[in-house]
Design a protein around this motif. Structure first.
Motif, PDB file in Angstrom:
ATOM      1  N   GLN A 187      51.544  42.883  58.948  1.00  0.00           N
ATOM      2  CA  GLN A 187      50.329  43.620  59.288  1.00  0.00           C
ATOM      3  C   GLN A 187      50.145  44.784  58.325  1.00  0.00           C
ATOM      4  OE1 GLN A 187      48.232  42.260  60.969  1.00  0.00           O
ATOM      5  NE2 GLN A 187      48.510  42.374  63.149  1.00  0.00           N
ATOM      6  N   THR A 188      48.894  45.028  57.970  1.00  0.00           N
ATOM      7  CA  THR A 188      48.562  46.175  57.131  1.00  0.00           C
ATOM      8  C   THR A 188      48.020  47.253  58.041  1.00  0.00           C
ATOM      9  OG1 THR A 188      47.986  44.638  55.360  1.00  0.00           O
ATOM     10  CG2 THR A 188      47.250  46.900  55.119  1.00  0.00           C
ATOM     11  N   ASN A 189      48.575  48.456  57.950  1.00  0.00           N
ATOM     12  CA  ASN A 189      48.129  49.530  58.835  1.00  0.00           C
ATOM     13  C   ASN A 189      46.850  50.168  58.292  1.00  0.00           C
ATOM     14  OD1 ASN A 189      48.633  51.906  57.213  1.00  0.00           O
ATOM     15  ND2 ASN A 189      50.815  51.641  57.606  1.00  0.00           N
ATOM     16  N   PRO A 190      46.135  50.922  59.130  1.00  0.00           N
ATOM     17  CA  PRO A 190      44.859  51.525  58.706  1.00  0.00           C
ATOM     18  C   PRO A 190      44.979  52.401  57.465  1.00  0.00           C
ATOM     19  CG  PRO A 190      45.073  51.647  61.083  1.00  0.00           C
ATOM     20  CD  PRO A 190      46.389  51.138  60.551  1.00  0.00           C
ATOM     21  N   ASP A 191      46.074  53.142  57.327  1.00  0.00           N
ATOM     22  CA  ASP A 191      46.245  53.974  56.131  1.00  0.00           C
ATOM     23  C   ASP A 191      46.334  53.112  54.877  1.00  0.00           C
ATOM     24  OD1 ASP A 191      46.175  56.328  57.601  1.00  0.00           O
ATOM     25  OD2 ASP A 191      48.358  56.429  57.803  1.00  0.00           O
ATOM     26  N   GLN A 192      47.039  51.992  54.982  1.00  0.00           N
ATOM     27  CA  GLN A 192      47.138  51.087  53.840  1.00  0.00           C
ATOM     28  C   GLN A 192      45.770  50.505  53.502  1.00  0.00           C
ATOM     29  OE1 GLN A 192      50.210  48.671  55.704  1.00  0.00           O
ATOM     30  NE2 GLN A 192      51.461  48.905  53.848  1.00  0.00           N
ATOM     31  N   LEU A 193      45.001  50.139  54.525  1.00  0.00           N
ATOM     32  CA  LEU A 193      43.673  49.567  54.296  1.00  0.00           C
ATOM     33  C   LEU A 193      42.761  50.557  53.577  1.00  0.00           C
ATOM     34  CD1 LEU A 193      43.071  47.697  57.671  1.00  0.00           C
ATOM     35  CD2 LEU A 193      43.615  46.697  55.442  1.00  0.00           C
ATOM     36  N   VAL A 194      42.788  51.807  53.998  1.00  0.00           N
ATOM     37  CA  VAL A 194      41.960  52.827  53.348  1.00  0.00           C
ATOM     38  C   VAL A 194      42.437  53.032  51.907  1.00  0.00           C
ATOM     39  CG1 VAL A 194      41.297  55.264  53.389  1.00  0.00           C
ATOM     40  CG2 VAL A 194      41.291  53.945  55.497  1.00  0.00           C
ATOM     41  N   GLY A 195      43.741  52.983  51.693  1.00  0.00           N
ATOM     42  CA  GLY A 195      44.278  53.099  50.334  1.00  0.00           C
ATOM     43  C   GLY A 195      43.834  51.937  49.462  1.00  0.00           C
ATOM     44  N   ILE A 196      43.840  50.736  50.012  1.00  0.00           N
ATOM     45  CA  ILE A 196      43.375  49.555  49.276  1.00  0.00           C
ATOM     46  C   ILE A 196      41.897  49.707  48.934  1.00  0.00           C
ATOM     47  CG2 ILE A 196      42.910  47.072  49.452  1.00  0.00           C
ATOM     48  CD1 ILE A 196      45.489  46.923  51.219  1.00  0.00           C
ATOM     49  N   LEU A 197      41.111  50.180  49.897  1.00  0.00           N
ATOM     50  CA  LEU A 197      39.685  50.393  49.654  1.00  0.00           C
ATOM     51  C   LEU A 197      39.480  51.408  48.536  1.00  0.00           C
ATOM     52  CD1 LEU A 197      36.714  49.904  50.371  1.00  0.00           C
ATOM     53  CD2 LEU A 197      36.962  51.656  52.149  1.00  0.00           C
TER      54      LEU A 197
ATOM     55  N   THR B  86      51.365  43.567  49.935  1.00  0.00           N
ATOM     56  CA  THR B  86      51.414  42.849  51.204  1.00  0.00           C
ATOM     57  C   THR B  86      50.123  42.099  51.498  1.00  0.00           C
ATOM     58  OG1 THR B  86      50.588  44.716  52.488  1.00  0.00           O
ATOM     59  CG2 THR B  86      52.975  44.558  52.197  1.00  0.00           C
ATOM     60  N   VAL B  87      49.097  42.345  50.706  1.00  0.00           N
ATOM     61  CA  VAL B  87      47.808  41.708  50.962  1.00  0.00           C
ATOM     62  C   VAL B  87      47.675  40.493  50.068  1.00  0.00           C
ATOM     63  CG1 VAL B  87      45.310  42.032  50.905  1.00  0.00           C
ATOM     64  CG2 VAL B  87      46.797  43.926  51.544  1.00  0.00           C
ATOM     65  N   THR B  88      47.393  39.346  50.668  1.00  0.00           N
ATOM     66  CA  THR B  88      47.180  38.137  49.894  1.00  0.00           C
ATOM     67  C   THR B  88      45.691  37.930  49.683  1.00  0.00           C
ATOM     68  OG1 THR B  88      47.697  37.098  52.004  1.00  0.00           O
ATOM     69  CG2 THR B  88      49.129  36.575  50.169  1.00  0.00           C
ATOM     70  N   PRO B  89      45.299  37.468  48.487  1.00  0.00           N
ATOM     71  CA  PRO B  89      43.877  37.285  48.238  1.00  0.00           C
ATOM     72  C   PRO B  89      43.287  36.220  49.146  1.00  0.00           C
ATOM     73  CG  PRO B  89      45.172  36.478  46.380  1.00  0.00           C
ATOM     74  CD  PRO B  89      46.124  37.076  47.366  1.00  0.00           C
ATOM     75  N   MET B  90      42.043  36.436  49.546  1.00  0.00           N
ATOM     76  CA  MET B  90      41.353  35.454  50.367  1.00  0.00           C
ATOM     77  C   MET B  90      40.969  34.288  49.478  1.00  0.00           C
ATOM     78  SD  MET B  90      38.820  37.842  52.675  1.00  0.00           S
ATOM     79  CE  MET B  90      37.580  37.701  51.442  1.00  0.00           C
ATOM     80  N   PRO B  91      40.946  33.078  50.046  1.00  0.00           N
ATOM     81  CA  PRO B  91      40.463  31.954  49.241  1.00  0.00           C
ATOM     82  C   PRO B  91      38.969  32.117  49.007  1.00  0.00           C
ATOM     83  CG  PRO B  91      40.845  31.290  51.511  1.00  0.00           C
ATOM     84  CD  PRO B  91      41.317  32.702  51.380  1.00  0.00           C
ATOM     85  N   PRO B  92      38.449  31.516  47.953  1.00  0.00           N
ATOM     86  CA  PRO B  92      37.015  31.637  47.727  1.00  0.00           C
ATOM     87  C   PRO B  92      36.251  31.075  48.916  1.00  0.00           C
ATOM     88  CG  PRO B  92      38.008  30.086  46.167  1.00  0.00           C
ATOM     89  CD  PRO B  92      39.107  30.657  47.000  1.00  0.00           C
ATOM     90  N   PRO B  93      35.066  31.612  49.199  1.00  0.00           N
ATOM     91  CA  PRO B  93      34.302  31.131  50.342  1.00  0.00           C
ATOM     92  C   PRO B  93      33.991  29.652  50.197  1.00  0.00           C
ATOM     93  CG  PRO B  93      33.062  32.794  49.123  1.00  0.00           C
ATOM     94  CD  PRO B  93      34.385  32.630  48.448  1.00  0.00           C
ATOM     95  N   GLU B  94      34.080  28.923  51.286  1.00  0.00           N
ATOM     96  CA  GLU B  94      33.755  27.503  51.257  1.00  0.00           C
ATOM     97  C   GLU B  94      32.254  27.345  51.089  1.00  0.00           C
ATOM     98  OE1 GLU B  94      37.251  26.214  54.355  1.00  0.00           O
ATOM     99  OE2 GLU B  94      35.221  25.511  54.665  1.00  0.00           O
ATOM    100  N   MET B  95      31.898  26.419  50.283  1.00  0.00           N
ATOM    101  CA  MET B  95      30.492  26.165  50.050  1.00  0.00           C
ATOM    102  C   MET B  95      30.087  24.980  50.924  1.00  0.00           C
ATOM    103  SD  MET B  95      29.744  28.469  48.034  1.00  0.00           S
ATOM    104  CE  MET B  95      31.082  29.463  48.623  1.00  0.00           C
ATOM    105  N   ALA B  96      29.333  25.277  51.970  1.00  0.00           N
ATOM    106  CA  ALA B  96      28.998  24.294  52.977  1.00  0.00           C
ATOM    107  C   ALA B  96      27.998  23.259  52.477  1.00  0.00           C
ATOM    108  CB  ALA B  96      28.451  24.990  54.218  1.00  0.00           C
ATOM    109  N   GLU B  97      27.148  23.633  51.535  1.00  0.00           N
ATOM    110  CA  GLU B  97      26.131  22.691  51.111  1.00  0.00           C
ATOM    111  C   GLU B  97      26.010  22.688  49.599  1.00  0.00           C
ATOM    112  OE1 GLU B  97      22.057  24.699  51.766  1.00  0.00           O
ATOM    113  OE2 GLU B  97      23.316  25.273  53.444  1.00  0.00           O
ATOM    114  N   ALA B  98      25.535  21.589  49.076  1.00  0.00           N
ATOM    115  CA  ALA B  98      25.323  21.483  47.633  1.00  0.00           C
ATOM    116  C   ALA B  98      24.272  22.494  47.209  1.00  0.00           C
ATOM    117  CB  ALA B  98      24.874  20.066  47.293  1.00  0.00           C
TER     118      ALA B  98
END
Length: 132
Positions: A4-14, A113-125
């Protein structure tokens, strides 16, 4: 096991992410422009000016101004909805997808500790408008 990432870490990442964006030789987006961009890329579409205004709880002119800037930078573009000519759809672009990937990398590099999100799935052509 995920950590888990705590709020202080999240603000630091931002903070680290925003500082990196400011220092880069790339687009300098306002919070509203970034909010619109992330909503378009990370939530299912189709997206319209009216829908984005409702989702972000801001006026349609504010969304239009944000989309004007995103369009200038080729991070998103507007297209007339051929099914309902009164409606304008917001499309993703390859340059916008690349910007999002770079943003994800920057955020993940900011904190191990933060892993990158996968690219957004593209639902339609045709989700990404051709660049060039």
């Amino acid at each position: 096991m995920t950590m888990q990432t705590n709020p202080d870490q999240l603000v630091g990442i931002l903070r680290d992410t925003i500082v990196t964006l400011v220092r880069q030789d790339g687009p300098d987006l306002s919070a509203r422009q970034l909010g619109v961009l992330l909503t378009v890329y990370l939530t299912p579409g189709p997206h319209t000016v009216r829908g984005l205004a409702q989702e972000l709880n801001v006026s349609k002119p504010a969304i239009t101004r944000a989309l004007d800037r995103l369009g200038e930078l080729d991070l998103a573009r507007r297209k007339l909805d051929m099914m309902d000519r009164r409606s304008v759809l917001v499309q993703r672009t390859l340059k916008g997808a690349s910007f999002l990937s770079a943003l994800q990398r920057t955020m993940s590099e900011s904190d191990g500790t933060v892993t990158p999100m996968p690219p957004p799935e593209m639902a339609e052509a045709g989700e990404y408008a051709a660049v060039g």
